[in-house]
Design a protein around this motif. Structure first.
Motif, PDB file in Angstrom:
ATOM      1  N   PHE A  90      30.922  48.954  54.785  1.00 46.52           N
ATOM      2  CA  PHE A  90      32.133  48.631  54.008  1.00 46.52           C
ATOM      3  C   PHE A  90      31.734  47.999  52.676  1.00 46.52           C
ATOM      4  CE2 PHE A  90      31.083  45.225  56.905  1.00 46.52           C
ATOM      5  CZ  PHE A  90      31.122  44.090  56.119  1.00 46.52           C
ATOM      6  N   ALA A  91      32.642  48.073  51.738  1.00 45.31           N
ATOM      7  CA  ALA A  91      32.320  47.647  50.377  1.00 45.31           C
ATOM      8  C   ALA A  91      32.435  46.134  50.206  1.00 45.31           C
ATOM      9  CB  ALA A  91      33.242  48.353  49.398  1.00 45.31           C
ATOM     10  N   LEU A  92      31.446  45.561  49.561  1.00 43.46           N
ATOM     11  CA  LEU A  92      31.502  44.143  49.185  1.00 43.46           C
ATOM     12  C   LEU A  92      32.013  44.019  47.757  1.00 43.46           C
ATOM     13  CD1 LEU A  92      27.954  43.132  50.489  1.00 43.46           C
ATOM     14  CD2 LEU A  92      30.150  42.655  51.599  1.00 43.46           C
ATOM     15  N   TRP A  93      31.589  44.975  46.938  1.00 48.21           N
ATOM     16  CA  TRP A  93      31.968  44.996  45.524  1.00 48.21           C
ATOM     17  C   TRP A  93      32.196  46.450  45.142  1.00 48.21           C
ATOM     18  CZ3 TRP A  93      33.318  41.293  42.181  1.00 48.21           C
ATOM     19  CH2 TRP A  93      33.407  41.654  40.822  1.00 48.21           C
ATOM     20  N   ILE A  94      33.254  46.674  44.394  1.00 55.73           N
ATOM     21  CA  ILE A  94      33.627  48.055  44.105  1.00 55.73           C
ATOM     22  C   ILE A  94      33.644  48.298  42.601  1.00 55.73           C
ATOM     23  CG2 ILE A  94      35.458  49.780  44.358  1.00 55.73           C
ATOM     24  CD1 ILE A  94      36.300  47.864  46.860  1.00 55.73           C
ATOM     25  N   LYS A  95      32.973  49.335  42.207  1.00 51.89           N
ATOM     26  CA  LYS A  95      32.943  49.688  40.786  1.00 51.89           C
ATOM     27  C   LYS A  95      34.341  50.098  40.333  1.00 51.89           C
ATOM     28  CE  LYS A  95      31.082  53.162  37.659  1.00 51.89           C
ATOM     29  NZ  LYS A  95      29.765  53.005  37.034  1.00 51.89           N
TER      30      LYS A  95
ATOM     31  N   GLY B 133      33.788  45.583  37.907  1.00 56.16           N
ATOM     32  CA  GLY B 133      34.261  45.958  39.235  1.00 56.16           C
ATOM     33  C   GLY B 133      35.193  44.909  39.804  1.00 56.16           C
ATOM     34  N   PHE B 134      35.453  45.045  41.082  1.00 54.22           N
ATOM     35  CA  PHE B 134      36.312  44.074  41.761  1.00 54.22           C
ATOM     36  C   PHE B 134      35.832  43.925  43.202  1.00 54.22           C
ATOM     37  CE2 PHE B 134      38.216  48.249  41.868  1.00 54.22           C
ATOM     38  CZ  PHE B 134      38.638  48.429  43.181  1.00 54.22           C
ATOM     39  N   PRO B 135      36.175  42.792  43.840  1.00 52.73           N
ATOM     40  CA  PRO B 135      35.614  42.524  45.175  1.00 52.73           C
ATOM     41  C   PRO B 135      36.285  43.348  46.272  1.00 52.73           C
ATOM     42  CG  PRO B 135      37.086  40.755  44.510  1.00 52.73           C
ATOM     43  CD  PRO B 135      36.996  41.678  43.338  1.00 52.73           C
ATOM     44  N   GLY B 136      35.520  43.577  47.337  1.00 53.17           N
ATOM     45  CA  GLY B 136      36.093  44.205  48.523  1.00 53.17           C
ATOM     46  C   GLY B 136      36.993  43.193  49.237  1.00 53.17           C
ATOM     47  N   TRP B 137      37.750  43.689  50.188  1.00 55.14           N
ATOM     48  CA  TRP B 137      38.742  42.827  50.822  1.00 55.14           C
ATOM     49  C   TRP B 137      38.111  41.703  51.645  1.00 55.14           C
ATOM     50  CZ3 TRP B 137      41.579  44.356  55.889  1.00 55.14           C
ATOM     51  CH2 TRP B 137      42.471  43.341  56.238  1.00 55.14           C
ATOM     52  N   HIS B 138      37.100  42.067  52.442  1.00 55.38           N
ATOM     53  CA  HIS B 138      36.607  41.120  53.450  1.00 55.38           C
ATOM     54  C   HIS B 138      35.832  39.946  52.866  1.00 55.38           C
ATOM     55  CE1 HIS B 138      37.850  44.456  55.828  1.00 55.38           C
ATOM     56  NE2 HIS B 138      36.888  45.221  55.373  1.00 55.38           N
ATOM     57  N   ILE B 139      35.195  40.180  51.727  1.00 48.35           N
ATOM     58  CA  ILE B 139      34.274  39.180  51.187  1.00 48.35           C
ATOM     59  C   ILE B 139      34.991  37.903  50.744  1.00 48.35           C
ATOM     60  CG2 ILE B 139      34.325  40.055  48.801  1.00 48.35           C
ATOM     61  CD1 ILE B 139      31.102  38.983  50.562  1.00 48.35           C
ATOM     62  N   GLU B 140      36.256  38.028  50.353  1.00 41.38           N
ATOM     63  CA  GLU B 140      36.941  36.840  49.832  1.00 41.38           C
ATOM     64  C   GLU B 140      37.062  35.742  50.886  1.00 41.38           C
ATOM     65  OE1 GLU B 140      41.368  36.900  49.874  1.00 41.38           O
ATOM     66  OE2 GLU B 140      41.088  39.035  49.507  1.00 41.38           O
ATOM     67  N   CYS B 141      37.404  36.150  52.098  1.00 43.29           N
ATOM     68  CA  CYS B 141      37.581  35.138  53.143  1.00 43.29           C
ATOM     69  C   CYS B 141      36.248  34.482  53.488  1.00 43.29           C
ATOM     70  CB  CYS B 141      38.211  35.755  54.391  1.00 43.29           C
ATOM     71  SG  CYS B 141      39.945  36.190  54.138  1.00 43.29           S
ATOM     72  N   SER B 142      35.180  35.287  53.488  1.00 38.59           N
ATOM     73  CA  SER B 142      33.862  34.721  53.752  1.00 38.59           C
ATOM     74  C   SER B 142      33.489  33.716  52.675  1.00 38.59           C
ATOM     75  CB  SER B 142      32.805  35.833  53.794  1.00 38.59           C
ATOM     76  OG  SER B 142      32.975  36.635  54.939  1.00 38.59           O
TER      77      SER B 142
END
Length: 486
Positions: free
Chosen positions: A197-202, A218-227
């Motif tokens: 799954f993506a951590l960071w997306i171009k 780019g912008f962050p993937g969904w899951h990484i923010e909570c971590s």
RNA sequence: GGUCCUGUGGCCGAGUGGUUAGGCAGAGCUCUGCAAAAGCUCGUACAGCGGUUCGACCCCGCUCGGGACCUCCA
């Protein structure tokens, strides 16, 4: 010394004794809303449940830091590389800036939380406010080989992670089953593994929300923010992480993987998940089109509703079921809750007027112990409420002279209902639409009617009552004169 | 298909190896000129079939039904 507590942990799928990492302190993280559209009642149930949990933890003597995020970026439609994020999509539809979308629905979310009397969390961090932390975490994962870059997009390597860790630990599934269940989706050719799954997306050039990173815009993937945010405010390891059950298999699973890979330690000691709200037995969700908006519920404008229900009736309705059970929404159930809630509140109001006499007994003390016992067993609000209704019958019996209460017990009883009904369940008195002029006018009419009744002119008194009823005003005759209600 | 959850009286919704959940509705009663409201009291239940047990709604197995997740969703 805080009260003992048992919590159902999704990790072990059992009830466990709750022992916080640091005595008397609890760190709790709850996944908040993605503010790209109106939240529905299902969301409200989860947040109300954790609000109750937050409140009971405090009642039990813990100092709680409660973090609930706002997801305002980086949430892809379908988790595809090619997908638009939800904010961009919504922004196009509403012809607004993405941050206007964020502002609008964040505001709505806060309004609804206030309606439901949910306390604000201790910290409410946003994803866009923590881009740096998310980039840092992504860098950390990359540098240790847990992630890889493909043309400006960074993926987490699930299969590598799985060699040393149990990726499916939370959902209780093994890797092969997960791989079997994964469909091949178009637009995922860049990923090495199907579960990655993506951590960071171009970001594409036209993308409105994008940030500078070591890998380009780019912008962050969904899951990484909570971590990233839970680590920042609660540490690499903390006590409770909550959310809806639907987040177990993807979001929380990925969160654990990121945290373990990055920090070398399992982030959460107790995973708590609320169950779904259903309509006619089917899960309420945006995609199913059966979502109720809070406004539709309050006003009764939803096609499935016969009338509106006040926020507190609904909150009471939710508290009457256990947070881990599905709860089915229907007119009948809502009406039952509304009436039960009214009965409870009427009895509470009555406490102050109770005449006291005699000596104390242990009835009130026992009632509190029973409520605490229920709540300490995985926050069993329905049982605690059942006990409080035993108290309602007692209050009414005292009021009718069938039972007696000592002065001290009366004070304790009042405090008991204050503590549980208002402070823990988060219910409150709802304002009745009254004003002085209306009361004055009504008093004139009630006096007229009382005079008519005194002359045994029941024709006149009944006519007054019927005409007022036609206007929606109900007259209640009592021993000490009549009252009215709208 | 895989991983799970679940099936309680008219409705909602807890729980337990032997004893009342609770709310709503219903019935009876109290109050009342009548009514409403309010209050008190009171039923009916544990999907089906086997097994374990002195005893099971609660444990085990099977059958049937409902649902969730495995794709974004609290």
């Amino acid at each position: 010394m805080p009260k003992a507590l048992r919590i159902y942990n999704t990790l072990s799928r059992t009830l466990e004794d709750f022992t916080p990492l640091h005595a008397n302190l609890v760190g709790m993280y709850v996944c908040g809303p993605t503010v790209y559209s109106y939240l529905h009642l299902g969301n409200c149930r989860t947040f109300s449940s954790f609000d109750m949990i937050f409140r009971y933890l405090k009642y039990a003597g813990y100092k709680v830091r409660y973090v609930r995020n706002i997801t305002d970026a980086g949430h892809l439609e379908g988790d595809l590389d090619e997908g638009d994020d939800k904010f961009a999509k919504r922004a196009k539809i509403e012809q607004l800036e993405p941050m206007e979308i964020v502002q609008k629905y964040t505001q709505y979310f806060h309004d609804v939380m206030r309606d439901f009397n949910c306390l604000p969390p201790s910290i409410e961090p946003t994803a866009t406010g923590h881009i740096i932390e998310q980039i840092e975490m992504t860098k950390e994962l990359l540098s240790h080989g847990w992630a890889y870059e493909v043309e400006g997009t960074i993926y987490f390597d699930v299969e590598k992670y799985s060699k040393e860790n149990n990726y499916g630990i939370l959902s209780n599934r093994n890797l092969n089953d997960l791989l079997d269940g994964t469909r091949t989706l178009s637009g995922q050719e860049d990923k090495r593994g199907r579960l990655d799954f993506a951590l960071w997306i171009k970001a594409k050039p036209e993308h409105l929300m994008q940030w500078q990173s070591p890998w380009g815009m780019g912008f962050p993937g969904w899951h990484i923010e909570c971590s990233a945010m839970s680590k920042k405010y609660l540490g690499a390891q903390f006590d409770i992480h909550g959310g809806g059950m639907d987040l177990i298999s993807t979001h929380h699973t990925n969160e654990i993987a990121q945290n373990c890979a990055c920090n070398g330690v399992a982030p959460v000691r107790y995973w708590m998940h609320t169950n779904m709200l259903t309509v006619n037995g089917v899960r309420m969700s945006k995609s199913a089109g059966n979502g109720f908006l809070p406004d539709e519920l309050f006003s009764g404008s939803h096609p499935l509703l016969e009338k509106g229900y006040s926020p507190m009736s609904v909150r009471f309705f939710m508290m009457q079921s256990h947070y881990r059970s599905t709860l089915d929404f229907s007119n009948e159930a809502l009406q039952a809750a509304e009436k039960g809630y009214a009965r409870l509140m009427t009895a509470i109001r009555l406490i102050d007027t109770l005449k006291t006499e005699g000596d104390s007994n242990d009835m009130v003390v026992a009632l509190r112990s029973k409520c605490e016992a229920a709540m300490s067993e995985d926050f069993n609000t329905p049982i605690a409420i059942a006990h409080l209704f035993e108290g309602v019958t007692f209050i009414n019996n005292v009021n009718d002279g069938r039972e007696r209460i000592s002065p001290q017990d009366k004070i304790n009883l009042k405090q008991l209902y204050q503590d549980f009904v208002f402070d823990v369940f988060g219910l409150k008195e709802e304002a009745v639409i009254h004003n002085n002029k209306m009361d004055g006018v009504m008093q004139i009419l009630l006096d007229q009617r009382a005079e008519a009744k005194a002359r045994k002119d029941f024709e006149t008194s009944d006519r007054l009552r019927d005409k007022l009823l036609n206007l929606g005003i109900t007259i209640q005759d009592g021993k000490d004169g009549a009252t009215y209600s709208l």
